[in-house]
Design a protein around this motif. Structure first.
Motif, PDB file in Angstrom:
ATOM      1  N   ILE A 238       0.548  -1.158  -0.026  1.00 12.83           N
ATOM      2  CA  ILE A 238      -0.043  -0.056  -0.045  1.00 12.83           C
ATOM      3  C   ILE A 238       0.672   1.587   0.002  1.00 12.83           C
ATOM      4  N   SER A 239       2.165   1.159   0.730  1.00 15.47           N
ATOM      5  CA  SER A 239       2.908   2.538   0.562  1.00 15.47           C
ATOM      6  C   SER A 239       3.466   2.698  -1.369  1.00 15.47           C
ATOM      7  N   LYS A 240       2.895   1.952  -2.280  1.00 11.63           N
ATOM      8  CA  LYS A 240       3.302   2.713  -3.626  1.00 11.63           C
ATOM      9  C   LYS A 240       2.396   3.971  -3.999  1.00 11.63           C
ATOM     10  N   ASP A 241       0.795   4.135  -3.375  1.00 10.03           N
ATOM     11  CA  ASP A 241       0.032   4.960  -3.616  1.00 10.03           C
ATOM     12  C   ASP A 241       0.074   6.062  -2.890  1.00 10.03           C
ATOM     13  N   LYS A 242      -0.824   6.604  -2.769  1.00 10.56           N
ATOM     14  CA  LYS A 242      -0.610   7.490  -2.075  1.00 10.56           C
ATOM     15  C   LYS A 242      -1.932   8.160  -1.502  1.00 10.56           C
ATOM     16  N   PRO A 243      -2.263   8.105  -0.254  1.00 11.60           N
ATOM     17  CA  PRO A 243      -3.127   8.548  -0.126  1.00 11.60           C
ATOM     18  C   PRO A 243      -3.973  10.165  -1.088  1.00 11.60           C
ATOM     19  N   ALA A 244      -5.307  10.122  -0.657  1.00 10.18           N
ATOM     20  CA  ALA A 244      -6.649  10.930  -1.077  1.00 10.18           C
ATOM     21  C   ALA A 244      -5.794  12.382  -0.089  1.00 10.18           C
ATOM     22  N   GLN A 245      -4.906  13.113  -0.927  1.00  8.92           N
ATOM     23  CA  GLN A 245      -4.443  14.484  -0.422  1.00  8.92           C
ATOM     24  C   GLN A 245      -4.709  15.961  -1.557  1.00  8.92           C
ATOM     25  N   GLY A 246      -5.369  17.399  -1.344  1.00  8.73           N
ATOM     26  CA  GLY A 246      -5.814  18.035  -1.899  1.00  8.73           C
ATOM     27  C   GLY A 246      -5.772  17.155  -4.204  1.00  8.73           C
ATOM     28  N   GLN A 247      -6.902  16.859  -3.717  1.00 17.20           N
ATOM     29  CA  GLN A 247      -7.532  16.316  -5.413  1.00 17.20           C
ATOM     30  C   GLN A 247      -8.117  17.227  -5.929  1.00 17.20           C
ATOM     31  N   PRO A 248      -8.003  17.312  -6.640  1.00 22.08           N
ATOM     32  CA  PRO A 248      -9.402  17.808  -7.547  1.00 22.08           C
ATOM     33  C   PRO A 248     -10.599  17.675  -7.433  1.00 22.08           C
ATOM     34  N   ALA A 249     -11.872  17.723  -6.737  1.00 23.28           N
ATOM     35  CA  ALA A 249     -12.965  17.181  -6.625  1.00 23.28           C
ATOM     36  C   ALA A 249     -13.858  16.622  -7.592  1.00 23.28           C
ATOM     37  N   ALA A 250     -13.463  16.386  -8.965  1.00 21.33           N
ATOM     38  CA  ALA A 250     -13.979  15.748  -9.362  1.00 21.33           C
ATOM     39  C   ALA A 250     -13.185  13.824  -9.284  1.00 21.33           C
ATOM     40  N   SER A 251     -12.246  13.953  -8.611  1.00 27.11           N
ATOM     41  CA  SER A 251     -11.233  13.325  -8.183  1.00 27.11           C
ATOM     42  C   SER A 251     -11.534  12.488  -7.137  1.00 27.11           C
ATOM     43  N   LEU A 252     -11.892  13.112  -6.517  1.00 27.72           N
ATOM     44  CA  LEU A 252     -11.817  13.142  -4.788  1.00 27.72           C
ATOM     45  C   LEU A 252     -12.976  11.912  -4.296  1.00 27.72           C
ATOM     46  N   PRO A 253     -13.671  11.407  -4.435  1.00 28.02           N
ATOM     47  CA  PRO A 253     -14.774  10.094  -4.558  1.00 28.02           C
ATOM     48  C   PRO A 253     -14.156   9.061  -4.890  1.00 28.02           C
ATOM     49  N   TYR A 254     -13.135   8.901  -5.661  1.00 22.60           N
ATOM     50  CA  TYR A 254     -11.849   7.599  -5.786  1.00 22.60           C
ATOM     51  C   TYR A 254     -10.879   7.610  -5.475  1.00 22.60           C
ATOM     52  N   ALA A 255     -10.584   8.481  -4.675  1.00 19.45           N
ATOM     53  CA  ALA A 255      -9.147   9.399  -4.065  1.00 19.45           C
ATOM     54  C   ALA A 255      -9.004   8.525  -2.543  1.00 19.45           C
ATOM     55  N   GLU A 256     -10.626   9.039  -2.567  1.00 21.02           N
ATOM     56  CA  GLU A 256     -10.946   8.700  -0.862  1.00 21.02           C
ATOM     57  C   GLU A 256     -11.529   6.829  -1.131  1.00 21.02           C
ATOM     58  N   VAL A 257     -11.310   6.457  -1.715  1.00 29.13           N
ATOM     59  CA  VAL A 257     -12.196   4.462  -1.979  1.00 29.13           C
ATOM     60  C   VAL A 257     -10.659   4.223  -2.063  1.00 29.13           C
ATOM     61  N   LEU A 258      -9.405   4.624  -2.630  1.00 31.51           N
ATOM     62  CA  LEU A 258      -8.775   4.397  -2.416  1.00 31.51           C
ATOM     63  C   LEU A 258      -7.838   3.914  -0.866  1.00 31.51           C
ATOM     64  N   SER A 259      -7.701   5.724  -0.183  1.00 30.21           N
ATOM     65  CA  SER A 259      -7.538   5.832   0.901  1.00 30.21           C
ATOM     66  C   SER A 259      -8.421   4.880   1.899  1.00 30.21           C
ATOM     67  N   THR A 260      -9.364   4.724   1.601  1.00 28.92           N
ATOM     68  CA  THR A 260     -10.493   4.118   2.608  1.00 28.92           C
ATOM     69  C   THR A 260      -9.676   2.932   3.159  1.00 28.92           C
ATOM     70  N   PHE A 261      -9.650   2.266   1.477  1.00 29.59           N
ATOM     71  CA  PHE A 261      -9.198   1.086   1.756  1.00 29.59           C
ATOM     72  C   PHE A 261      -7.757   1.020   2.387  1.00 29.59           C
ATOM     73  N   GLN A 262      -6.817   1.228   1.901  1.00 39.14           N
ATOM     74  CA  GLN A 262      -5.603   1.517   2.916  1.00 39.14           C
ATOM     75  C   GLN A 262      -5.953   1.596   4.233  1.00 39.14           C
ATOM     76  N   GLU A 263      -6.376   2.046   4.303  1.00 40.79           N
ATOM     77  CA  GLU A 263      -6.743   2.444   5.981  1.00 40.79           C
ATOM     78  C   GLU A 263      -6.974   0.826   6.971  1.00 40.79           C
ATOM     79  N   ASN A 264      -8.390   1.079   5.644  1.00 40.33           N
ATOM     80  CA  ASN A 264      -8.988  -0.749   6.343  1.00 40.33           C
ATOM     81  C   ASN A 264      -8.075  -1.780   6.502  1.00 40.33           C
ATOM     82  N   LEU A 265      -7.411  -1.806   5.364  1.00 41.24           N
ATOM     83  CA  LEU A 265      -6.442  -2.996   5.361  1.00 41.24           C
ATOM     84  C   LEU A 265      -5.752  -2.587   6.255  1.00 41.24           C
TER      85      LEU A 265
END
Length: 801
Positions: free
Chosen positions: A628-655
């Motif tokens: 999971i360290s290969k990919d950065k979590p959601a930070q300062g993303q454009p509004a259109a990207s936020l839902p997808y960035a949050e899915v990645l970030s949440t998945f990493q936190e849950n792992l």
């Protein structure tokens, strides 16, 4: 004979021992003819456009979409340079009548903002007039209260789906009666409404009564309309021309190169009629009308009338329909078959100046004058719906050839007539006059079809043949689209996950199928645009590709096939406005949003690795963190990207959370399933797991939704069946528990018997007769069962106390 100029196709045409030549089915010859343009540098094409007084329906979509398909094939596959002209009929009898009626109804409503006695009285008279004209079996003094009962009795056979006479199948006659019954019934309901006071009541009243009021108000006041006030009619036509253009854009129909409108060609039309008259093929009548003289035309050698449908030249109903609803039979016509080139305007009709007096164009002359004005004396292609063959196109031909021909006659105005077949849905032909149509915008807004699915249905049917939309045809269209869609997804996935460099051992066989498919497609399109055969060839190519095992194929061959199919579907107009020269693979709808890619592909990669190691049982904390360290979590993303960035970030936190709890591999796999089935699915993205390959990232489409709905339905059925079984078992146990409370010595003490022994066993029936031994044995078995049940109950009750 000149060879047509063609642009060089971007791919090599298939070789063949007998190369196909383009041939088209020509309504003029009722056969296939080699296509040879008049000018090899430019193909001229005139298409009959819409009469704009109402919304276009699916029957119109059949004509214009199919027309568009042929145009695209001729231009984008065969490389012809086209000049495509389409008219807008913005003045004719239907438009005059509809525009005038709508204008008068608007005036009536403005004058009567509430439902007064005058409105009710006028509507009642309109109701009576409508019934008298259209439903003669009903009494002329029929009241709205009795309409339902009377119509059910007098038109019972029609309502039951039979012919009016009760024998044989129903026809358009019965369809019209049904339409009139609906219209009159709607008006009767409006008149019987208990309340007509609120604003919504008024709107509902007029909605119900409109179709009886329109002809009635026109009969009273239609002749009072100012003939010089064309806005009465253009208000209607401009509205529906705009809506037609919106519908065509929604269906991905190319805009014409030139649009002609009847109201903009007044002088050209008058000049055209005058020239026909000077050529002695037309005559004026005392009222200021001008008629085409069929007899004079045919007396000139080489001239022939009704060349498209000669068998219909004596059909008076078709002739009358071609002349229009407002046309009165003139006793000055030299022949009943002679048709109007110019009509003198009666009171209430728009007019333009002419040498014969104020008047307006006949229906057929408009196309002849406009097409000739733009394209000249000879035109390659003329197209339209098959219902226009006679009298419209036959009359166009005659008057145009009467205009252009010399004294020797025999001028060829059109070389190829292309007529699109009818559309019917489950056996019923759509018709504005029958009011049984579904508009294009209704069908699209309800999701019945989209631009691609409807076009695929038309491609699967021959353009000249009638197309009946059935459930089977819709399923075939959906299946073809899914088949091609899945192939494109596989090809696009290869761009992200390339095959091993050693792949390519199976190329030879698939290459052979590829070349054969290209030849089949080419020959099909060259054989009068045989799109069904071309569609089958594409399906077969994909089948051969899928059957190859794919693992032995080079990526380059897959991409070649995918780009070829991509180009063909773009030629067919199945990919929106995408440029034909775009090198991308596939069509719209197979890619996820650009703003999602960075995060979704990262989540998919991490999920693939987590699943792999969880299944293998070697998912350590260090390994998890490295993944999971290969990919950065959601930070300062454009509004259109936020839902997808949050899915990645949440998945990493849950792992990480599972790792801290030392969760089992099963929990990690469940989290991976959640990412696929809930988190990404809710964003319209699905991860399709594959054996020995990374998960395929794809949009959620109708096919996936249908599969999930079916899966959920099956699961729901199983769950409901289980719940039913559990409920029934609980009810059985509860019933048994209640039954257990009854003593075996009391169980038979009822009115059915009159005497019992010391154990409660019946000895006499209710009449005092001895209970038969056979019945006593049966009762004893029931008694024994109840004894055990009751004693167990007593023992249980004693033990719990």
């Amino acid at each position: 004979m000149a060879t047509p100029a063609r642009s060089q196709p971007p791919w090599k045409e298939p070789s063949s021992s007998a190369p196909s030549k383009l041939a088209v089915y020509n309504s003029l010859t009722r056969s296939k003819n080699a296509f040879v343009p008049i000018d090899p540098e430019k193909v001229t094409w005139y298409s009959c456009g819409p009469t704009v007084y109402d919304d276009a329906h699916l029957g119109h979509a059949r004509n214009y979409v199919t027309n568009d398909i042929l145009r695209r094939i001729l231009k984008d596959y065969f490389g012809y340079n086209l000049q495509f002209v389409q008219n807008i009929t913005d003045v004719d009898d239907k438009i005059i009548l509809r525009g005038r009626q709508q204008h008068l109804l608007a005036q009536f409503r403005q004058k009567n903002p509430t439902i007064t006695e005058e409105v009710v009285d006028t509507t009642s008279k309109a109701f009576d007039a409508y019934i008298k004209k259209n439903l003669p079996l009903l009494g002329s003094d029929l009241s709205p209260e009795n309409f339902s009962k009377e119509s059910s009795e007098k038109y019972a056979s029609v309502i039951a789906g039979k012919a009016l006479e009760g024998t044989g199948p129903p026809s358009d006659k019965e369809a019209k009666i049904k339409m009139h019954l609906r219209t009159a019934g709607s008006a009767a309901t409006a008149l019987l409404a208990p309340s007509k006071t609120s604003e919504s009541d008024v709107a509902e009243f007029f909605a119900g009564a409109e179709d009886v009021l329109l002809p009635y108000l026109d009969s009273l006041y239609g002749s009072s309309i100012d003939a010089n006030d064309h806005s009465v009619f253009t208000k209607l036509t401009q509205k529906y021309e705009g809506r037609f253009n919106e519908d065509m854009q929604a269906l991905n129909v190319l805009a014409p190169d030139v649009v002609t409108r009847v109201t903009e060609y007044g002088k050209e039309i008058v000049d055209f009629v005058a020239k026909i008259e000077s050529n002695k093929y037309a005559y004026a009548t005392s009222d200021g009308s001008v008629y085409f003289d069929i007899d004079a035309f045919e007396k000139t050698e080489g001239n022939h009338y009704a060349r498209l449908e000669p068998w219909n030249r004596g059909d008076k109903s078709l002739q009358a329909d071609g002349e229009g609803a407002l046309t009165k039979q003139s006793n000055e016509k030299r022949s009943d078959a002679d048709f109007a080139l110019w009509k003198s305007s009666k009171p209430g009709e728009p007019s333009w100046p002419s040498p014969w007096g104020p008047g307006r164009p006949g229906w057929h002359i408009e196309c002849s004058a406009m097409a000739s004005s733009v394209l000249g004396s000879r035109i390659d292609i003329h197209s339209g719906g098959i219902d226009l063959c006679f009298p419209h196109h036959d009359n166009e031909l005659a008057q145009s050839e009467g205009y252009w021909c010399s004294s020797t006659g025999g001028h060829q105005w059109i070389n190829y007539f292309l007529h699109m077949g009818h559309l019917s849905i489950s056996g019923s032909k759509m018709s504005k006059s029958l009011k049984n149509f579904t508009t294009i915008r209704e069908a699209l807004s309800r999701g019945d079809y989209n631009a691609r699915s409807l076009r695929i249905i038309f491609l699967l049917g021959g353009w000249h043949d009638g197309v009946e939309i059935t459930d089977d045809l819709r399923k075939a269209g959906s299946s073809w689209e899914s088949y091609v869609n899945n192939f494109f997804l596989k090809a696009r996935d290869l761009e992200i996950h390339p095959s091993a460099e050693s792949a390519g051992a199976g190329d030879a066989k698939v290459t052979e199928s590829f070349e054969a498919a290209k030849e089949k497609v080419h020959n099909a399109l060259a054989d009068s645009f045989d799109t069904p055969a071309a569609m089958r060839a594409i399906s077969s190519l994909i089948t051969d590709y899928n059957s190859s095992g794919k693992s032995g194929l080079s990526d380059a061959l897959t991409f070649d096939i995918a780009r070829y199919i991509t180009r063909i579907v773009r030629v067919f107009g199945l990919d929106g406005t995408t440029d034909l020269n775009d090198k991308s693979i596939g069509w719209s709808g197979i890619d996820i949003p650009a703003e999602a890619k960075e995060f979704v592909y990262a989540a998919a990669r991490e999920r693939d690795e987590i699943r792999q190691h969880a299944i293998a049982g070697d998912l350590s904390d260090d390994l998890l963190l490295s993944i999971i360290s290969k990919d950065k979590p959601a930070q300062g993303q454009p509004a259109a990207s936020l839902p997808y960035a949050e899915v990645l970030s949440t998945f990493q936190e849950n792992l990480k959370g599972l790792a801290e709890k030392k969760a089992s591999a099963k929990d990690f796999l469940a989290l991976c399933d959640r990412l696929r089935d809930l988190d990404l699915w809710d964003l319209g993205i699905y991860l399709e797991d594959r054996e020995n390959a990374p998960a395929m990232v794809r949009p959620v489409d109708a096919e996936l939704r249908a599969a999930r709905d079916q899966k959920e339905a099956i699961a729901r059925q199983k769950r409901e069946a289980k719940e039913k079984r559990e409920r029934e078992e609980a009810e059985r146990k509860a019933k048994l528990a209640e039954q257990a409370k009854i003593s075996h010595k009391d169980m038979f003490k009822s009115d059915e018997y009159s005497a019992w022994d010391a154990d409660g066993m019946p000895t006499k029936d209710k009449e005092g007769n001895d209970v038969p031994k056979s019945k006593s044995k049966k009762l004893k078995k029931e008694w024994d069962r109840q004894k055990k049940l009751h004693e167990d109950y007593l023992a249980g009750a004693s033990g719990s106390s």
